[in-house]
Design a protein around this motif. Structure first.
Motif, PDB file in Angstrom:
ATOM      1  N   VAL A   1       0.852  -1.178   0.000  1.00 36.05           N
ATOM      2  CA  VAL A   1       0.000   0.000   0.000  1.00 36.05           C
ATOM      3  C   VAL A   1       0.892   1.233   0.000  1.00 36.05           C
ATOM      4  N   ALA A   2       0.686   2.101  -0.970  1.00 42.64           N
ATOM      5  CA  ALA A   2       1.325   3.418  -0.974  1.00 42.64           C
ATOM      6  C   ALA A   2       0.321   4.402  -0.380  1.00 42.64           C
ATOM      7  N   ALA A   3       0.745   5.140   0.623  1.00 46.22           N
ATOM      8  CA  ALA A   3      -0.176   6.001   1.362  1.00 46.22           C
ATOM      9  C   ALA A   3       0.377   7.423   1.474  1.00 46.22           C
ATOM     10  N   PRO A   4      -0.512   8.422   1.484  1.00 45.24           N
ATOM     11  CA  PRO A   4      -0.058   9.795   1.756  1.00 45.24           C
ATOM     12  C   PRO A   4       0.679   9.863   3.090  1.00 45.24           C
ATOM     13  N   LEU A   5       1.555  10.824   3.226  1.00 42.55           N
ATOM     14  CA  LEU A   5       2.489  10.882   4.347  1.00 42.55           C
ATOM     15  C   LEU A   5       1.806  10.824   5.712  1.00 42.55           C
ATOM     16  N   ARG A   6       0.692  11.486   5.891  1.00 41.96           N
ATOM     17  CA  ARG A   6       0.076  11.586   7.218  1.00 41.96           C
ATOM     18  C   ARG A   6      -1.066  10.586   7.435  1.00 41.96           C
ATOM     19  N   THR A   7      -1.158   9.581   6.600  1.00 43.91           N
ATOM     20  CA  THR A   7      -2.246   8.617   6.725  1.00 43.91           C
ATOM     21  C   THR A   7      -2.057   7.744   7.966  1.00 43.91           C
ATOM     22  N   ALA A   8      -3.089   7.618   8.773  1.00 45.13           N
ATOM     23  CA  ALA A   8      -3.036   6.788   9.979  1.00 45.13           C
ATOM     24  C   ALA A   8      -3.125   5.313   9.613  1.00 45.13           C
ATOM     25  N   ASP A   9      -2.531   4.463  10.460  1.00 45.69           N
ATOM     26  CA  ASP A   9      -2.589   3.018  10.236  1.00 45.69           C
ATOM     27  C   ASP A   9      -4.031   2.533  10.181  1.00 45.69           C
ATOM     28  N   ALA A  10      -4.897   3.137  10.973  1.00 48.57           N
ATOM     29  CA  ALA A  10      -6.302   2.722  10.989  1.00 48.57           C
ATOM     30  C   ALA A  10      -6.955   2.934   9.627  1.00 48.57           C
ATOM     31  N   ALA A  11      -6.597   4.015   8.950  1.00 45.40           N
ATOM     32  CA  ALA A  11      -7.159   4.282   7.626  1.00 45.40           C
ATOM     33  C   ALA A  11      -6.660   3.261   6.609  1.00 45.40           C
ATOM     34  N   ILE A  12      -5.390   2.879   6.721  1.00 41.84           N
ATOM     35  CA  ILE A  12      -4.844   1.858   5.829  1.00 41.84           C
ATOM     36  C   ILE A  12      -5.527   0.522   6.087  1.00 41.84           C
ATOM     37  N   HIS A  13      -5.750   0.192   7.372  1.00 45.18           N
ATOM     38  CA  HIS A  13      -6.423  -1.036   7.758  1.00 45.18           C
ATOM     39  C   HIS A  13      -7.815  -1.098   7.126  1.00 45.18           C
ATOM     40  N   ALA A  14      -8.568  -0.016   7.210  1.00 44.49           N
ATOM     41  CA  ALA A  14      -9.913   0.011   6.639  1.00 44.49           C
ATOM     42  C   ALA A  14      -9.869  -0.103   5.117  1.00 44.49           C
ATOM     43  N   PHE A  15      -8.899   0.559   4.502  1.00 40.54           N
ATOM     44  CA  PHE A  15      -8.733   0.530   3.052  1.00 40.54           C
ATOM     45  C   PHE A  15      -8.479  -0.888   2.563  1.00 40.54           C
ATOM     46  N   VAL A  16      -7.569  -1.597   3.236  1.00 38.26           N
ATOM     47  CA  VAL A  16      -7.241  -2.968   2.842  1.00 38.26           C
ATOM     48  C   VAL A  16      -8.416  -3.906   3.106  1.00 38.26           C
TER      49      VAL A  16
END
Length: 235
Positions: free
Chosen positions: A34-49
């Motif tokens: 996952v490539a994420a914007p610099l300030r993205t929280a882990d929780a947002a990545i978790h929901a995205f995946v």
């Protein structure tokens, strides 16, 4: 590289200066990044995946189902492909730098000194493949650029581990995977059109695929054929 463990999925996370999250599943092992914007929280990545688990599984299963490539030794009798057709390798002892020629349909003739290494023979075959693909590029561009209505400023060839082609939109530069010369011509044309369409539309969205339908209505067959191919790692 930082990782997140989301249920049974191990996700590589790269934070960079981008606007939105991007998900990629890589062949051959189904690695997820996952490539994420610099300030993205882990929780947002978790929901995205989590919302894309079915998509991830589908691609991992496709990669797992691909036939594993045969280890090549570049000796007489091996089968090597050119434009989708099998060719038997014939090896001839000859002085000088190893070289390859297509002298008879169905055969590739490799001329190499006695005791030449497999790596030297592979290099010679790849050089021959590269020359053949380079020869075909002008005709491919001349055929498809008017159809798509876009023109690349530069075409390049390189070995790629995970992609059949790439397009630098700003530079209008298109790279094709050298392995395409081994595939049927229609597959090569599909990748050419695919990358040219990116000059209209950067994303793989509805507009992109609609343009593919317009310019190359039978693109799906070529895409499916390429999905079954296991790209070998680049050395």
């Amino acid at each position: 590289m930082p990782q997140l463990l989301i249920d049974d999925l191990r996700i590589d996370v790269v934070r960079k200066n981008i606007r939105s999250l991007r998900l990629t599943v890589y062949a051959p092992d189904g690695r997820v990044r996952v490539a994420a914007p610099l300030r993205t929280a882990d929780a947002a990545i978790h929901a995205f995946v989590t919302t894309r688990r079915a998509w991830i599984r589908k691609h991992q299963e496709q990669f797992a189902a691909r036939e594993q490539p045969v280890a090549l030794e570049y000796v007489a009798g091996e089968t090597h492909f050119y434009q989708g057709r099998p060719h038997e390798l014939r090896v001839h002892e000859a002085a000088g730098t190893p070289r390859v020629q297509l002298l008879e349909e169905g055969f590739l003739d490799l001329f190499a000194p006695a005791g030449s290494l497999p790596e030297q023979r592979e290099k010679a075959l790849n050089a021959w493949y590269r020359a053949r693909l380079k020869e075909q590029l002008p005709a491919l561009a001349a055929r498809w650029e008017p159809v798509v209505g876009q023109r690349a400023h530069e075409w390049g060839i390189k070995l790629m581990r995970t992609r059949w082609g790439t397009c630098s939109i700003r530079a209008r530069r298109i790279w094709l995977n050298l392995e395409l010369i081994k595939q049927p011509v229609h597959c090569l044309e599909y990748v050419v059109v695919h990358e040219l369409v990116h000059l209209h539309e950067r994303l793989h969205n509805a507009r992109f695929w609609g343009l593919m339908d317009q310019f190359m209505p039978d693109w799906r067959a070529a895409k499916q054929a390429l999905r079954s191919v296991h790209l070998k790692p680049c050395g």
